[in-house]
Scaffold this active site. Structure first.
Site, PDB file in Angstrom:
ATOM      1  N   THR A 150      45.028  42.771  40.735  1.00  0.00           N
ATOM      2  CA  THR A 150      43.960  42.255  41.593  1.00  0.00           C
ATOM      3  C   THR A 150      44.408  41.053  42.408  1.00  0.00           C
ATOM      4  OG1 THR A 150      42.404  42.990  39.890  1.00  0.00           O
ATOM      5  CG2 THR A 150      41.532  41.569  41.599  1.00  0.00           C
ATOM      6  N   LYS A 182      39.333  37.859  36.182  1.00  0.00           N
ATOM      7  CA  LYS A 182      40.428  38.131  37.128  1.00  0.00           C
ATOM      8  C   LYS A 182      39.932  38.155  38.569  1.00  0.00           C
ATOM      9  CE  LYS A 182      39.294  42.628  38.014  1.00  0.00           C
ATOM     10  NZ  LYS A 182      39.322  43.427  39.248  1.00  0.00           N
TER      11      LYS A 182
END
Length: 336
Positions: free
Chosen positions: A250, A193
């Protein structure tokens, strides 16, 4: 197993925040910091202004520059140093680790060179069995948690009972932990991620909007899932907090170091300029994109976004060239 006395090694934003969560949950926490001025601020003023400005830390949280002092009698040892520096630091602490203590990784990355997941590095260096090592991952932006905004996380450990004990140790009114046994999926979701967040940040820096970000998040999840399948992860993990949850947080928040770093790259700044703007800190995804790419190539997994981010960080592509390359790929069915 007991989880009352906890050592947290690493006083950055996430290490300090997780130490605060543990203390708020009623645990006795000792936070190791590398710099004496950080220890003084925590012990004398109950704050870590360099990482969590304006946040008052609980009384149960104490700090020290002495790793032996932090580790003495600890039931749980939380490792909060950056992934690419963990091996060296842990080697220095190995002889101080209490026998049988649960080792918990907060780091998100794949080690350069060895291509090992961080829990594998911990097991190798500390010479402990895999069921003694746990991983924490999820949509856990440190500052939001520090001000006690509600969130959830995942504690992954092959030993379910150990995971449950850690779950109880960090559960608060604002921090809700879940448990799984799929350490592989949890770690890959957390590592990949960061790379996808860099790509989303680059897109924002180029002036692109929500459609672009949503496309990158979705296709980023697809390539992460492909790598996970090749390495034996549970596919359902990537639909959960350690996968989609962490990815969305994120990629979407300006509080994310990786997204903000990518945004600066998209605006035309160099890696050095972006690093200087981040007070000398390099986003994890800048380093992990290379190791994740190599891991994918070794396992015959196609990860085009990771490949493009790697080439950009190596200076082989400009941001707009990266977009053209991704959009110009061969047409294919979505689920392939």
């Amino acid at each position: 197993m007991n989880a009352q006395r906890i050592a947290v090694l690493g006083a950055g934003s996430w290490g300090t925040t997780f130490a605060k969560v543990l203390a708020d949950a009623g645990r006795d926490v000792t936070l190791w910091a590398r710099r004496a001025e950080v220890v003084e601020a925590i012990n004398q003023r109950a704050e870590n202004p360099g990482y969590l400005p304006g946040i008052t830390l609980p009384e149960r949280l104490r700090s020290t520059v002495d790793a032996a002092e932090a580790l003495e009698g600890a039931d749980v040892v939380v490792l909060g140093v950056p992934s690419q520096h963990l091996r060296r630091n842990l080697a220095g602490w190995r002889s101080l680790l209490p026998a049988g203590a649960t080792l918990v990784s907060l780091s998100k990355g794949v080690e350069l060179g060895t291509l090992k997941r961080i829990s594998e590095v911990v097991r190798e260096v500390a010479e402990v069995p895999e069921d003694q090592v746990a991983v924490v991952s999820g949509p856990n932006l440190a500052m939001e948690i520090a001000v006690q905004q509600p969130t959830a996380t995942v504690i992954a450990c092959p030993d379910h009972d150990r995971a449950v004990q850690l779950q109880r140790a960090c559960a608060t009114g604002y921090f809700r932990p879940y448990t799984i046994t799929d350490v592989i999926g949890c770690e890959l979701g957390g590592a990949c991620k960061n790379v996808i967040a860099l790509a989303c940040g680059i897109a924002v820096g180029l002036g692109f909007g929500t459609n672009t970000a949503a496309s990158l998040i979705t296709r980023g999840l697809a390539e992460t899932s492909r790598l996970g399948a090749a390495l034996g992860a549970d596919p359902l993990t990537f639909a959960g907090l350690a996968g989609l949850g962490d990815l969305v947080a994120t990629c979407s928040s300006p509080l994310s170091r990786n997204r903000s770093f990518g945004e600066r790259l998209g605006r035309g700044e160099t890696l050095t300029q972006a690093q200087d703007a981040a007070h000398g800190q390099v986003a994890e995804g800048v380093k992990s994109c290379s190791s994740i790419r190599e891991l994918a190539n070794r396992n015959g997994v196609e990860m085009p976004i990771t490949e493009a981010v790697h080439r950009l960080c190596e200076g082989e592509l400009e941001p707009r060239e990266m977009v053209v390359e991704l959009l110009g790929r061969k047409q294919k069915p979505e689920r392939s």
